[in-house]
Design a protein around this motif. Structure first.
Motif, PDB file in Angstrom:
ATOM      1  N   ASP A  42      -3.924  -1.192  -8.375  1.00 58.17           N
ATOM      2  CA  ASP A  42      -4.877  -0.089  -8.357  1.00 58.17           C
ATOM      3  C   ASP A  42      -4.111   1.197  -8.023  1.00 58.17           C
ATOM      4  O   ASP A  42      -3.634   1.348  -6.906  1.00 58.17           O
TER       5      ASP A  42
ATOM      6  N   LYS B 267      -1.843  -1.187  -4.004  1.00 60.16           N
ATOM      7  CA  LYS B 267      -2.758  -0.041  -4.004  1.00 60.16           C
ATOM      8  C   LYS B 267      -1.901   1.191  -3.816  1.00 60.16           C
ATOM      9  O   LYS B 267      -1.041   1.211  -2.935  1.00 60.16           O
TER      10      LYS B 267
ATOM     11  N   GLN C   6      -5.450  -1.260 -12.829  1.00 57.41           N
ATOM     12  CA  GLN C   6      -6.223  -0.047 -13.047  1.00 57.41           C
ATOM     13  C   GLN C   6      -5.353   1.134 -12.650  1.00 57.41           C
ATOM     14  O   GLN C   6      -4.758   1.134 -11.573  1.00 57.41           O
TER      15      GLN C   6
ATOM     16  N   GLU D 142      -4.758   5.634 -13.271  1.00 58.63           N
ATOM     17  CA  GLU D 142      -5.088   6.893 -13.932  1.00 58.63           C
ATOM     18  C   GLU D 142      -3.807   7.672 -14.175  1.00 58.63           C
ATOM     19  O   GLU D 142      -2.922   7.698 -13.310  1.00 58.63           O
TER      20      GLU D 142
ATOM     21  N   THR E 261       0.850  -1.184   0.000  1.00 60.73           N
ATOM     22  CA  THR E 261       0.000   0.000   0.000  1.00 60.73           C
ATOM     23  C   THR E 261       0.887   1.236   0.000  1.00 60.73           C
ATOM     24  O   THR E 261       1.711   1.396   0.900  1.00 60.73           O
TER      25      THR E 261
ATOM     26  N   ASP F 129      -4.221   5.327  -7.949  1.00 60.50           N
ATOM     27  CA  ASP F 129      -5.101   6.499  -8.037  1.00 60.50           C
ATOM     28  C   ASP F 129      -4.649   7.443  -9.151  1.00 60.50           C
ATOM     29  O   ASP F 129      -5.457   7.906  -9.938  1.00 60.50           O
ATOM     30  N   ARG F 130      -3.351   7.729  -9.177  1.00 59.16           N
ATOM     31  CA  ARG F 130      -2.862   8.581 -10.261  1.00 59.16           C
ATOM     32  C   ARG F 130      -1.343   8.494 -10.373  1.00 59.16           C
ATOM     33  O   ARG F 130      -0.646   8.366  -9.376  1.00 59.16           O
TER      34      ARG F 130
ATOM     35  N   GLN G  58      -6.633  11.719 -16.469  1.00 63.89           N
ATOM     36  CA  GLN G  58      -7.205  12.718 -15.580  1.00 63.89           C
ATOM     37  C   GLN G  58      -8.158  13.643 -16.329  1.00 63.89           C
ATOM     38  O   GLN G  58      -9.203  14.013 -15.821  1.00 63.89           O
TER      39      GLN G  58
ATOM     40  N   GLY H 204      -1.684   5.655  -3.965  1.00 68.63           N
ATOM     41  CA  GLY H 204      -2.299   6.969  -4.079  1.00 68.63           C
ATOM     42  C   GLY H 204      -1.740   7.664  -5.318  1.00 68.63           C
ATOM     43  O   GLY H 204      -1.687   7.085  -6.388  1.00 68.63           O
ATOM     44  N   VAL H 205      -1.282   8.880  -5.149  1.00 69.68           N
ATOM     45  CA  VAL H 205      -0.723   9.621  -6.273  1.00 69.68           C
ATOM     46  C   VAL H 205       0.788   9.405  -6.285  1.00 69.68           C
ATOM     47  O   VAL H 205       1.486   9.798  -5.354  1.00 69.68           O
TER      48      VAL H 205
ATOM     49  N   ASP I  42       0.616   8.858  -1.094  1.00 65.08           N
ATOM     50  CA  ASP I  42       1.085   9.773  -2.127  1.00 65.08           C
ATOM     51  C   ASP I  42       2.596   9.882  -1.974  1.00 65.08           C
ATOM     52  O   ASP I  42       3.078  10.300  -0.922  1.00 65.08           O
TER      53      ASP I  42
END
Lengths: 106, 357
Positions: B279, B260, B299, B301, B241, B281-282, B356, B262-263, B244
């Protein structure tokens, strides 16, 4: 000279403060409201909230606030009954103490 | 002491509580600080009293016999005592390394090994950093897990590598920290090392006690100005995990398990997953992105719009969508003239890359 606030009394005070807010209220606010009136240490209140929650007198829900969840406490039906009971006991107690200590004429 | 240290210390002192209760208490005090406001951190800490006092109340409330040691802050005897112990451990390790023909230390031979203290003892003070403050945990009864402590980050071109055989690895950044903080839980003894290199740290856990019902967990919190050039994470079996994070170069390999994030802000980002779930986030600020997922789902972004990236994808029998469009099976290229590159490889799994904007 000060009088100690017993655990049962503190339970009642917390229930009374929480019950003022229909939507529930959160730890910091409960603490500040009690502190305005009584000299209790900040760190005593979490165990009280936790105990009341465990006993089913308070329910909790989390609501997002500034990017994280804030935990709100609400008085349950059981909590209300306990609060009423506590109020009665307290009034009887203060009447009794006042009759001896308060300088009132019996 | 800042809020973060205060809360970390409180959490360590609550080690005797069941996980859920400890979490509840920590959430309460996180909430409490939040509600008091940033400008009242110091005042709130003073009003609450020391973490020891707060912990004592909580433990008493939970019906546990609260034997919370009050802090012996900066006790010189204690420092000396652990200094000596540390010296002995380092000496023993050096002898061991010599005996094994220096085969133990991989990578840079100039790296110093930081020996994790044995269970029940206190966190190791990173060697060669006498000017850094001692880990605040130096009198914490609960901080007996190996490797726990604070490690100073120096310079602006640090490399942090983490190699974990199995377990949960959490890497986050906390602006209130000035040093890297490592916390571990449930590790198999003697299998965890934090090795100081000339340009950063190598963290390694080679244990495998998952089958014994243990849940090995390593938590690394970086200061805001960690100055990371390279962040390299390799997990064999488990969960990674990431909060950011910023570095020049971020590379994560999870063989079996989940990632997982974050950014992730880096100019190069590489993510490699054999079996599991990814996964993100960005991914921001990246010139080059390489994502690969053999079996499982991926996944992510990306910052900016799809037209800013040159796409090079390979999708075997799986399914891949980029910017909402299914990508043909096999090899596929698009926008070859764009300076930012994204390379995606999907085996039999499912991939979805979004943008984004």
């Amino acid at each position: 000279m000060g009088f100690t606030t017993s655990a049962a009394l503190l339970d009642g005070i917390v229930l009374a403060v929480v019950s003022r807010e229909a939507q529930g209220t959160y730890g910091y606010r409960i603490t500040q409201e009690i502190k305005q009136v009584l000299d209790v240490s900040e760190s005593t209140l979490y165990p009280v909230l936790r105990r009341l929650q465990k006993d089913g007198c308070l329910s909790v829900y989390d609501q997002p606030c500034n990017g994280r969840n804030r935990r709100y406490y609400q008085v349950t039906e059981k909590g209300r009954t306990q609060l009423e009971e506590c109020r009665r006991t307290w009034q009887a107690y203060t009447r009794a103490v006042n009759s001896l200590l308060g300088g009132e004429q019996p | 002491m800042r809020r973060r240290e205060y809360l970390n210390r409180l959490e360590a002192l609550l080690a005797a509580l069941p996980e859920q209760e400890r979490q509840d208490a920590m959430n309460y005090y996180e909430d409490y600080f939040d509600a008091a406001g940033l400008d009242k951190e110091q005042q709130t800490m003073e009003e609450l009293g020391s973490p020891e006092q707060v912990a004592q109340k909580i433990l008493e409330g939970a019906g546990l016999n609260a034997a919370v040691a009050l802090p012996a802050a900066g006790n010189p005897d204690r420092r000396l005592f652990f200094g000596v112990i540390f010296g002995v451990v380092v000496l023993a390790l050096l002898l061991l390394v010599v005996a094994l023909g220096a085969g133990l230390v991989t990578g840079q031979s100039s790296g110093k090994s930081i020996t994790p203290p044995a269970a029940g003892s206190l966190p190791a003070e990173p060697s060669g950093t006498a000017e850094g403050p001692l880990p605040t945990a130096s009198s914490e009864p609960a901080a007996s897990e190996e490797g726990n402590g604070l490690y100073p980050m120096q310079g602006q071109k640090n490399t942090l590598s983490m190699e974990v055989q199995e377990g949960t690895l959490i890497v986050e950044q906390d602006p209130s920290l000035t040093q890297m903080e490592v916390r571990t839980e449930d590790l198999q003894p003697g299998r965890f090392t934090v090795e100081q290199k000339t340009d950063g740290y190598a963290i390694r856990y080679t244990g495998s006690n998952h089958e014994e019902g243990k849940n090995p967990r390593i938590e690394v919190t970086l200061p805001a100005d960690a100055g990371l050039e390279t962040l390299d994470i390799q997990m064999a079996v488990g969960r990674v995990t990431l909060g950011d994070l910023q570095a020049e170069d971020i590379s994560v390999e999870v063989q079996t398990g989940t990632l997982k994030a974050g950014v992730l802000t880096a100019s190069e980002v590489t993510v490699d997953n054999l079996l599991g779930q990814v996964d993100i986030d960005r991914i921001a600020g990246a010139e080059g992105v390489e994502l690969s997922c053999e079996v499982g789902t991926l996944q992510a972004e990306l910052e900016g719009g799809a037209s800013q990236y040159a796409v090079d994808s390979t999708c075997n029998t799986g399914a891949l969508q980029i910017d909402g469009q299914p990508v043909p099976v096999g090899s596929y290229q698009k926008n070859g003239d764009q300076p930012r590159k994204i390379q995606v490889e999907i085996g039999t799994g499912k991939g979805e890359i979004t943008f984004q904007s």
